[in-house]
Scaffold this motif. Structure first.
Motif, mmCIF file in Angstrom:
data_model
loop_
_atom_site.group_PDB
_atom_site.id
_atom_site.type_symbol
_atom_site.label_atom_id
_atom_site.label_comp_id
_atom_site.label_asym_id
_atom_site.label_seq_id
_atom_site.Cartn_x
_atom_site.Cartn_y
_atom_site.Cartn_z
ATOM 1 N N ALA A 169 0.833 -1.208 0.000
ATOM 2 C CA ALA A 169 0.000 0.000 0.000
ATOM 3 C C ALA A 169 0.866 1.257 0.000
ATOM 4 O O ALA A 169 0.560 2.232 -0.701
ATOM 5 C CB ALA A 169 -0.940 -0.003 1.201
ATOM 6 N N GLU A 170 1.968 1.238 0.765
ATOM 7 C CA GLU A 170 2.854 2.409 0.816
ATOM 8 C C GLU A 170 3.521 2.645 -0.544
ATOM 9 O O GLU A 170 3.527 3.771 -1.056
ATOM 10 C CB GLU A 170 3.930 2.217 1.896
ATOM 11 N N GLY A 171 4.067 1.594 -1.124
ATOM 12 C CA GLY A 171 4.726 1.731 -2.415
ATOM 13 C C GLY A 171 3.760 2.120 -3.518
ATOM 14 O O GLY A 171 4.073 2.951 -4.368
ATOM 15 N N SER A 172 2.561 1.548 -3.492
ATOM 16 C CA SER A 172 1.552 1.876 -4.493
ATOM 17 C C SER A 172 1.129 3.332 -4.394
ATOM 18 O O SER A 172 0.913 3.999 -5.413
ATOM 19 C CB SER A 172 0.327 0.972 -4.333
ATOM 20 N N ALA A 173 0.990 3.827 -3.166
ATOM 21 C CA ALA A 173 0.608 5.231 -2.972
ATOM 22 C C ALA A 173 1.691 6.163 -3.506
ATOM 23 O O ALA A 173 1.394 7.191 -4.126
ATOM 24 C CB ALA A 173 0.336 5.503 -1.501
ATOM 25 N N GLN A 174 2.965 5.818 -3.276
ATOM 26 C CA GLN A 174 4.064 6.633 -3.809
ATOM 27 C C GLN A 174 4.023 6.660 -5.329
ATOM 28 O O GLN A 174 4.159 7.718 -5.958
ATOM 29 C CB GLN A 174 5.409 6.063 -3.360
ATOM 30 N N LEU A 175 3.827 5.479 -5.944
ATOM 31 C CA LEU A 175 3.786 5.408 -7.400
ATOM 32 C C LEU A 175 2.581 6.175 -7.942
ATOM 33 O O LEU A 175 2.709 6.943 -8.905
ATOM 34 C CB LEU A 175 3.740 3.942 -7.859
ATOM 35 N N ALA A 176 1.428 6.011 -7.327
ATOM 36 C CA ALA A 176 0.218 6.702 -7.782
ATOM 37 C C ALA A 176 0.394 8.214 -7.716
ATOM 38 O O ALA A 176 -0.028 8.943 -8.627
ATOM 39 C CB ALA A 176 -0.987 6.263 -6.955
ATOM 40 N N ALA A 177 1.023 8.706 -6.657
ATOM 41 C CA ALA A 177 1.235 10.153 -6.522
ATOM 42 C C ALA A 177 2.148 10.666 -7.632
ATOM 43 O O ALA A 177 1.896 11.737 -8.208
ATOM 44 C CB ALA A 177 1.821 10.477 -5.153
ATOM 45 N N PHE A 178 3.200 9.919 -7.963
ATOM 46 C CA PHE A 178 4.095 10.334 -9.045
ATOM 47 C C PHE A 178 3.361 10.336 -10.379
ATOM 48 O O PHE A 178 3.500 11.268 -11.179
ATOM 49 C CB PHE A 178 5.324 9.419 -9.122
ATOM 50 N N ILE A 179 2.580 9.298 -10.644
ATOM 51 C CA ILE A 179 1.833 9.211 -11.899
ATOM 52 C C ILE A 179 0.862 10.379 -12.022
ATOM 53 O O ILE A 179 0.794 11.043 -13.067
ATOM 54 C CB ILE A 179 1.083 7.865 -11.998
ATOM 55 N N ALA A 180 0.097 10.647 -10.972
ATOM 56 C CA ALA A 180 -0.885 11.738 -11.007
ATOM 57 C C ALA A 180 -0.201 13.080 -11.213
ATOM 58 O O ALA A 180 -0.667 13.910 -12.009
ATOM 59 C CB ALA A 180 -1.698 11.743 -9.715
ATOM 60 N N ARG A 181 0.921 13.300 -10.537
ATOM 61 C CA ARG A 181 1.657 14.558 -10.677
ATOM 62 C C ARG A 181 2.170 14.719 -12.109
ATOM 63 O O ARG A 181 2.049 15.789 -12.713
ATOM 64 C CB ARG A 181 2.810 14.589 -9.672
ATOM 65 N N THR A 182 2.705 13.652 -12.683
ATOM 66 C CA THR A 182 3.193 13.697 -14.060
ATOM 67 C C THR A 182 2.054 14.000 -15.027
ATOM 68 O O THR A 182 2.191 14.851 -15.919
ATOM 69 C CB THR A 182 3.868 12.361 -14.444
ATOM 70 N N ALA A 183 0.930 13.321 -14.870
ATOM 71 C CA ALA A 183 -0.224 13.541 -15.748
ATOM 72 C C ALA A 183 -0.718 14.979 -15.637
ATOM 73 O O ALA A 183 -1.002 15.631 -16.652
ATOM 74 C CB ALA A 183 -1.339 12.557 -15.414
ATOM 75 N N ASP A 184 -0.804 15.492 -14.407
ATOM 76 C CA ASP A 184 -1.289 16.864 -14.196
ATOM 77 C C ASP A 184 -0.338 17.886 -14.807
ATOM 78 O O ASP A 184 -0.775 18.854 -15.442
ATOM 79 C CB ASP A 184 -1.480 17.138 -12.702
ATOM 80 N N GLU A 185 0.969 17.685 -14.625
ATOM 81 C CA GLU A 185 1.957 18.602 -15.192
ATOM 82 C C GLU A 185 1.906 18.603 -16.712
ATOM 83 O O GLU A 185 2.006 19.646 -17.359
ATOM 84 C CB GLU A 185 3.358 18.258 -14.692
ATOM 85 N N CYS A 186 1.733 17.436 -17.307
ATOM 86 C CA CYS A 186 1.680 17.348 -18.770
ATOM 87 C C CYS A 186 0.408 17.998 -19.313
ATOM 88 O O CYS A 186 0.452 18.686 -20.334
ATOM 89 C CB CYS A 186 1.776 15.896 -19.211
ATOM 90 N N ARG A 187 -0.703 17.799 -18.636
ATOM 91 C CA ARG A 187 -1.960 18.436 -19.052
ATOM 92 C C ARG A 187 -1.831 19.959 -18.964
ATOM 93 O O ARG A 187 -2.272 20.676 -19.855
ATOM 94 C CB ARG A 187 -3.125 17.961 -18.182
ATOM 95 N N ALA A 188 -1.235 20.432 -17.881
ATOM 96 C CA ALA A 188 -1.070 21.881 -17.698
ATOM 97 C C ALA A 188 -0.162 22.446 -18.779
ATOM 98 O O ALA A 188 -0.426 23.515 -19.346
ATOM 99 C CB ALA A 188 -0.521 22.187 -16.312
ATOM 100 N N ALA A 189 0.921 21.752 -19.099
ATOM 101 C CA ALA A 189 1.854 22.228 -20.129
ATOM 102 C C ALA A 189 1.186 22.263 -21.490
ATOM 103 O O ALA A 189 1.439 23.165 -22.297
ATOM 104 C CB ALA A 189 3.089 21.341 -20.167
ATOM 105 N N ALA A 190 0.307 21.302 -21.762
ATOM 106 C CA ALA A 190 -0.375 21.251 -23.063
ATOM 107 C C ALA A 190 -1.354 22.412 -23.232
ATOM 108 O O ALA A 190 -1.623 22.826 -24.355
ATOM 109 C CB ALA A 190 -1.110 19.920 -23.219
ATOM 110 N N ARG A 191 -1.859 22.928 -22.117
ATOM 111 C CA ARG A 191 -2.817 24.044 -22.192
ATOM 112 C C ARG A 191 -2.130 25.382 -22.395
ATOM 113 O O ARG A 191 -2.789 26.352 -22.755
ATOM 114 C CB ARG A 191 -3.671 24.081 -20.916
ATOM 115 N N THR A 192 -0.835 25.454 -22.116
ATOM 116 C CA THR A 192 -0.126 26.745 -22.242
ATOM 117 C C THR A 192 0.465 26.944 -23.622
ATOM 118 O O THR A 192 0.570 26.077 -24.408
ATOM 119 C CB THR A 192 0.995 26.871 -21.195
#
Length: 192
Positions: A169-192
């Protein structure tokens, strides 16, 4: 002429030694991110029989060879062939973030193929790796030793590293947070 890079969505390859827990962490991250339609989890195609502990698509060696040109990425390891299917190309073209279990040995080829590649390196101490590999029941004692001896280096530092010695659960949460952050950053960059 060099072919166009696949994207613009990012490919997150989760790599590391056998027994590090990559599939377990990916499965947990998938559950954490189930409500995110913009994050896709690729199912690997493998020339190994189904039911070997990993949820993968199965192809015969002949079928794999016939479809090789359609794969987003392919590689050989441990006497088997692995691939990410053509759906990965479509997902990346739509701007989605794609997560896949990959191979350290294929990173140079992946860097030449994808517009945005993010590497997550999952590690664990050797004694933990040996115990996990043996528990899978797919390898004999000699095969376990051979897998542990095979340690291709990363061709560059990863964007994120998880030492997978805590709970799943700890490792999965770390991975999920990285994935979500990457997806959010890429979406934000695509809008600019």
């Amino acid at each position: 002429m060099r072919p166009a890079l696949l994207g613009p969505g990012p490919l997150i390859l989760v790599v590391g030694p056998s027994g590090a827990g990559k599939d377990t962490l990916i499965d947990g991250a998938r559950a954490h991110l189930a409500d995110r339609a913009d994050i896709r989890f690729a199912r690997r195609l493998v020339t190994r029989a189904p039911g070997a502990g990993e949820a993968h698509g199965t192809l015969t060696p002949d079928a794999f060879a016939a479809q090789r040109a359609t794969f987003a990425l392919h590689w050989d390891a441990h006497g088997l062939s692995y691939a990410l299917g053509p759906e990965v190309v479509a997902w990346l073209a739509a701007g989605d973030t794609v997560v896949a279990n990959g191979s350290r040995a294929t990173l140079p080829a992946a860097r030449q193929r994808f517009a945005m590649l993010q590497i997550v390196h999952v590690t664990a101490p050797p004694e933990v790796l040996a115990q996990r590999i043996a528990a899978r029941g797919r390898e004999t004692g000699g095969d376990v030793a051979a897998r542990l001896a095979r340690t291709p280096p990363l061709d560059a530092p990863p964007q994120f590293e998880i030492e997978n010695v805590g709970t799943a659960a700890e490792g999965s949460a770390q991975l999920a947070a990285f994935i979500a952050r990457t997806a959010d950053e890429c979406r934000a960059a695509a809008r600019t």
